[in-house]
Structure formats: structure tokens, C-alpha cells
Scaffold this motif. Structure first.
Motif: not given
Lengths: 206, 206, 206
Positions: A23-24, A26-29, A31, A35, A76, A79-80, A83, A86, A137, B140, B144, B195-197, B201, B203-204
Motif C-alpha cells: 500500500v505504501w 502505491r501498488l493497486d489491490v 499487487g 505481495l 487494503f 489501512h487508513p 494510518a 508504522r 519492492l 519493480i 506487482l 485496479a483501484p489503489v 497511500t 507511508a506514515p
């Protein structure tokens, strides 16, 4: 039975750590799911290939697949909500490390590997999933950067090996050893323990 | 027989995609051949290791080696002719993906793996060669980044698995399933399906 | 016996090359040991997995582990002494390449693999450890950038295969073949031999 439930815990932890990393990045659902699955199942697949168990157990056990995929999808979707977690993700990675390093050692002992071979296979099981995640990654794997990482995994594997030599019951020994791994990692992260770096480490001119 | 000819098609497609990637990364002629071979043979080697078939079939079948190496050399020699064919290379990658995902599933079923295990082994066979190519070039992996990639491979593998459960003849089913994979990938690339992201996204902060 | 002593030489060479790369990448002492072990043992583990020898020999032979770990620690402790020895590290990598490519071929022949399969397994054994090292440090592997690398490994493997067909004694043939690999690599580095790069290698616009 205890071990199976315990492995599920590690699976959820590693699937979550892989999914958060995706997610961090920025891969899609898809991915994120790929992963998450790779991180969760990678260590066990490496373990079974090293032990000659084919096809690997993790690919033959559909609850493992379902749980890992569901975990990745949940990360996915929600995740917010997590958020600022970490630290929780590093904790999840530590739990996965502890569970897989110790159960990997126990499984290798069950396959009649010598004790020190079983410890190495267990350590590789523990660090394998996270290393795959980081390489895919394009990050230098956590295992190479965070000193207490490989050492913690090895300590857990050695505890299981010692328990085997002392003929202690494998289930409880594995759980205790995994708890030791997680504790060492968490304390190392919290206190920022660092191992020494070599002096004057610049590469010489070519 | 049909399957062997079909696998050769996938081999040529993946060897070409690896060789083009190597040429674009400015590798020399040996790097081009090594990357072409790795992309073409990597998925099948992973498949055989997962199924316990050792040494892997692709390393025991010299026509595979000769065809993959010849393809890579041809790309090296004549690539300016194809200079604007970036789309053709993505098509070659799609063909390799479709062929290896479906034949990998069929081979795993032939090795008596459970159906869902065979589908996973097939999907891994399909995406393995391309993932090795991308990791070695520090990219990458496509799997992915392009969402319909892993999904297309899985769809092809599931079609072969379904055909097996319905006792349909494996050869034609495999070819049809591979065609479905290629079609899905090509349409996805053409229509830029995404696909949706996940939302928010970043990273904190650590 | 001769082969075992010879493999130890390759192990030390590869462990040193991995440890130096880790020191230059500013990894800490555990990272240095992990990368040294991975480089030294990686090729042999890949070889045994391809041949179906499980658990891999290198994980079952504690002197290998001890020697590789001691080498990595020595590099960590004393590397400033060798500070300008970048060339020595490339030499160590060449020695590891030569030893593992040739002993890998001999071991595959001993496991009854066909001759050309054995050559490929040997070549993969030779380049595997270094490729793992470079991928983990996020570098494009030496094998893809330095043309004479893969070719030298293949030449050594083919010499061992030819010796097998001619029924020459395997021990001396392996040592001579390894010396050929090292010589070719060293001369290639010294004279800056380069293989041709394809013309007009820019990737077309997407």
C-alpha cells in the motif's frame, strides 16, 4: 494442532506486513494481495524446498491461502484506520519472524534434519518471506539493515534446537522461543540497539 | 506433443521479452543471452522445483535451451528493426505469461497435485520468469505494477483446473485458456484498465 | 578429498567478496556475516535444490558454515588493512566463480545428470552466490554487466563436462578448469575486454 494455530498467527502477521508495504509503495489491490501472499507464504515455500517436501505445504493448505489473502484485502480496505501504525507493522513483521523461525526449525527437526541444519532452515524460513517482500519492492532487506533481526531469528531457532536435544515438548518450546524472538526485536527497535559498523567503510575508488 | 510445441511458443516469447529488456538496459551480448535464458527458463525451473522434479525439465531439454538462446541472439542482432515495437514486447510477455501459467497448471495436475495447488503452481510458473527478469534489472516486477497481470495468469490457471475437473481433453483446454490470458492482458493494456489503489497511500512518518 | 579442500577455497573467496560488499554498503556486523554466508552458500544451495539433494549439503556441513562465518568476521575486523584491495575482491569473486562452476558441474555429473544439464547446473552454481549478493544490495548482478563472467563460468563447466566424456580423472580436471575460469576473468578485467553492446539501445518511448 497448537503449531498449526500458531503458524496461522505468523501468516496473518507477515501477510499484513507485506500488504502494508505494498500500500505504501502505491501498488493497486492485486499487487497488495500478491505481495501479502508472497510475504506470508514465501518463507514456508523456501523451507519445504530446502527439505524436499514437494509440493510445498503452504501451497497444499487452502486455509493458509484464504487467511493470507483475506488479511491482505483487509489491509487494503481499512489501512487508513491504521494510518499511524508504522510501529504496528514492524511488530507484525517481528511476530512473523518469530513464528516462522521457530516453527521452521521444528518442522525441519520433524523431517529428521540434523539439529544445526534445522536451525539454519528455521532461520531462513523466518527471514525468507520478508526478504522476498523487500527485494520485490527494491529495498535492501530488513535482515541486512537491522542487526538484531537475523540474530533474533537465529536465537529462536537455536532455542527450539536446544529443546529438541533436551527432549522437551516441541509445542510449548516453539511458542516460548517465538516469544523470545519477538521480545528481542521489539526491545531492539524500542531502545534503538545498533550493532557496530566497520570503520572507514567507504568503497575504495575503482 | 501439442503442449510441447505450445511451450516452445511461450519460450520464444519470454526469451524475446528478456532480451529486449536487456538491450534497453544497455547490457552486452552475453548479458542479453543470460537474461533471455533466465526469463524463458526461470518459470519452468521454479515449477519443477516446487513439484520435486529434479533436475528441472527445462535444463534437461536441449531444444529449449537452443531455441531460447537463438531468440535472444536474434533480438540482439536485429533489434533496431523492431525499434518501435515496445507494444510487441508487452505482447510477447503476455504470450509467455499465458503459455506458462496454463502449461504449468497442466504439468502440476499431471504430477498429481490437488487442483488448487496446481493452479497456484501454474500461476507462479507464469509470473516467475518475468519477475526474475525485472528483479535482476532492478525494476519493480510487472506482476506487482500491472494489476490485470496476476489476475490474468490466475484466470488461465483456473480454467485449466476447471477443465481437469470436467474431464475435458487437456491439450485444447490449455490452448484456449492461454488465449484467454493473452486476450485479457492485451485488452487491459489497450483500454488502460486499472485496479483501484488504496486511499491516502503515503507511508506514515517513521 | 581434493574437491572438498578445493570447495573450501571457493567458500572463503565468496564469503570475503560478500563481506566486502556488505562493508562498503555500510551494513553492520550481522549484515556482513549474513551477506558473507549468503554469497558463500547460495550457489551450493541452488545447486542442491536443482539436483533434488535435500537438505542441501552446505547446510549439513558445519565446517563450511564455520569457515564462511569466520571469513566474514575477519573481513569485518581487518578490512582497513585491505582498504585499497578492490582488485583483490574482484579476484576473490573470480576464484569463487571458478571453483563453484567447476565443482558444481562435477557434483551434478556425480548425481547422474546428462552432461549438458550438469554444465548448466554448474554455471548456475558459480554465478548464483554472486547474483544473490548483488540483488540483495540492489545492484545489477556482475553476471549481467561483465560479459566475460557468464562465459568464463560456462567455459569451466564445459571443460569439466568434456573431461567426464573423455573419462579423465575428475579431481585434476576440476582444478585445471577452475584455473582457466580465474585466468579468463582476470585477463578480461586487466585488459578491459568488452563484448559488443547492441546499436541504438535506447528504449523506445512508451
Amino acid at each position: 494442532m497448537l503449531l498449526a494455530a500458531f503458524e496461522m498467527l505468523g501468516l496473518v502477521a507477515f501477510a499484513a506486513s507485506g500488504a502494508f508495504a505494498a500500500v505504501w509503495a502505491r501498488l493497486d489491490v492485486f499487487g497488495v494481495v500478491v505481495l501479502g501472499l508472497t510475504t506470508a507464504l514465501g518463507g514456508g515455500i523456501i523451507r519445504d524446498v530446502l527439505l524436499g517436501i514437494t509440493p510445498p505445504t503452504t501451497l497444499r493448505t487452502w486455509p493458509y491461502l484464504a487467511v493470507a489473502a483475506a488479511t491482505a484485502l483487509a489491509v487494503f480496505a481499512f489501512h487508513p484506520v491504521f494510518a499511524r501504525l508504522r510501529k504496528a507493522v514492524l511488530l507484525a513483521d517481528a511476530v512473523g519472524l518469530g513464528v516462522f523461525a521457530t516453527t521452521g526449525t521444528a518442522i525441519a527437526l520433524g523431517a529428521s534434519a540434523p539439529v544445526y541444519t534445522a536451525c539454519l532452515v528455521g532461520r531462513t524460513t523466518g527471514i525468507g518471506g520478508g526478504a522476498l517482500r523487500d527485494v520485490l519492492l527494491r529495498e535492501i532487506p530488513l535482515v541486512l539493515r537491522r542487526e538484531i533481526y537475523a540474530l533474533a531469528a537465529l536465537a529462536g531457532a537455536v532455542l527450539v534446537g536446544a529443546g529438541h536435544l533436551l527432549r522437551l515438548p516441541p509445542g510449548p518450546v516453539t511458542v516460548v522461543a517465538a516469544a523470545v524472538v519477538v521480545t528481542v526485536r521489539v526491545v531492539a527497535l524500542w531502545r534503538r540497539w545498533n550493532a557496530p559498523v566497520a570503520r572507514g567503510t567507504g568503497a575504495p575508488a575503482e
